[in-house]
Design a protein around this motif. Structure first.
Motif, short mmCIF file in Angstrom:
data_model
loop_
_atom_site.label_atom_id
_atom_site.label_comp_id
_atom_site.label_asym_id
_atom_site.label_seq_id
_atom_site.Cartn_x
_atom_site.Cartn_y
_atom_site.Cartn_z
N ASN A 1 -5.46 -2.82 6.69
CA ASN A 1 -4.94 -1.75 7.82
C ASN A 1 -5.77 -1.65 9.02
N SER B 1 0.86 5.48 0.15
CA SER B 1 0.06 6.44 0.41
C SER B 1 -0.10 7.89 -0.83
N CYS C 1 -7.90 2.35 -3.93
CA CYS C 1 -6.94 2.53 -2.82
C CYS C 1 -7.60 2.17 -1.42
N GLU D 1 -8.25 -1.49 -1.00
CA GLU D 1 -7.15 -2.52 -0.68
C GLU D 1 -6.69 -2.22 0.67
N ALA D 2 -6.71 -1.00 1.15
CA ALA D 2 -6.42 -0.68 2.44
C ALA D 2 -7.42 -1.30 3.49
N VAL E 1 0.83 -1.19 -0.13
CA VAL E 1 0.00 -0.17 -0.03
C VAL E 1 0.66 1.22 -0.15
#
Length: 237
Positions: free
Chosen positions: A218, A155, A210, A213-214, A153
């Motif tokens: 996370n 940012s 994004c 997937e996070a 990942v």
């Protein structure tokens, strides 16, 4: 009906989790610190319930992971992480060819081979090729087991690295970083420009990808920081 199902789940939980709990007491023994055996302490202090003991006695599988997950490296040109001996000189470190080999660079190298007809995006590559860490190269996968590739990942605050990741998720068969920045015959100077010219940033789809997937890996605090970074740096519509 929903309430009865909930009660059933709770009952099953108590049957298998709490009925085999150990007694509420502790056996304590004082020993000389010099004669302390940490391995024996771990064995003595571990308590196995009856169902787990039966599973071990009969050699049943405790867990099984389907679809092995391969973490794919991602880095900007000549910014990969390397390992070296602190006693080595700078010249020897730079002359070592293994330091220039990563999953990503070898992925480019495989795509530059004219004999390779199939073209895949980076995340799908591990389904057909296996990464050999000892030789730092990709070889054709022999087994039929399903393998899932996952890019680390990145940012949006990391700049070009974020847009490099977007291009790797959409461009099939790139042979170099320059090929990733090439759109309609024009090579752009940054990955962001290439993503814009490739119509990958016109909508908020890349932001949704994004976040999707996070959220699977996370923690909530990281997700909040990522969401704030997207609001500050990506200017979503």
């Amino acid at each position: 009906m929903l309430k009865s199902v909930g009660v059933l789940n709770v009952s099953i939980k108590y049957i298998y989790k709490y009925i085999h709990k150990g007694p509420d007491r502790v056996a304590l023994e004082l020993r000389n610190r010099q004669s302390c055996d940490e391995i024996q302490q771990y064995v003595d202090g571990r308590w196995i319930c009856a169902p787990e003991a039966l599973w071990r006695i009969y050699s049943f599988e405790f867990s099984r992971m389907y679809s092995s997950v391969i973490r794919l490296q991602i880095h900007l040109p000549n910014e990969q992480l390397i390992r070296y001996n602190p006693n080595q000189s700078l010249g020897d470190i730079l002359a070592d060819e293994d330091n220039s080999k990563t999953m990503l660079t070898e992925f480019f190298k495989m795509n530059s081979n004219p004999a390779m007809v199939e073209k895949y995006v980076y995340r799908d590559f591990p389904q057909y090729y296996a990464w050999i860490q000892s030789g730092k190269n990709w070889i054709r996968r022999r087994s039929q087991n399903k393998v899932v590739g996952r890019l680390y990942v990145v940012s949006p605050s990391e700049g070009d690295m974020f847009y490099l990741r977007i291009l790797l998720n959409h461009v099939k068969g790139p042979s170099s970083f320059e090929k990733l920045r090439k759109v309609n015959g024009i090579t752009y100077t940054t990955f962001k420009e290439a993503a814009e010219m490739g119509c990958l940033l016109q909508q908020d789809d890349y932001i949704r990808q994004c976040l999707q997937e996070a959220w699977s890996s996370n923690m909530p605090s990281s997700l909040r920081r990522l969401f704030v970074s997207i609001l500050v740096f990506c200017q979503p519509t």
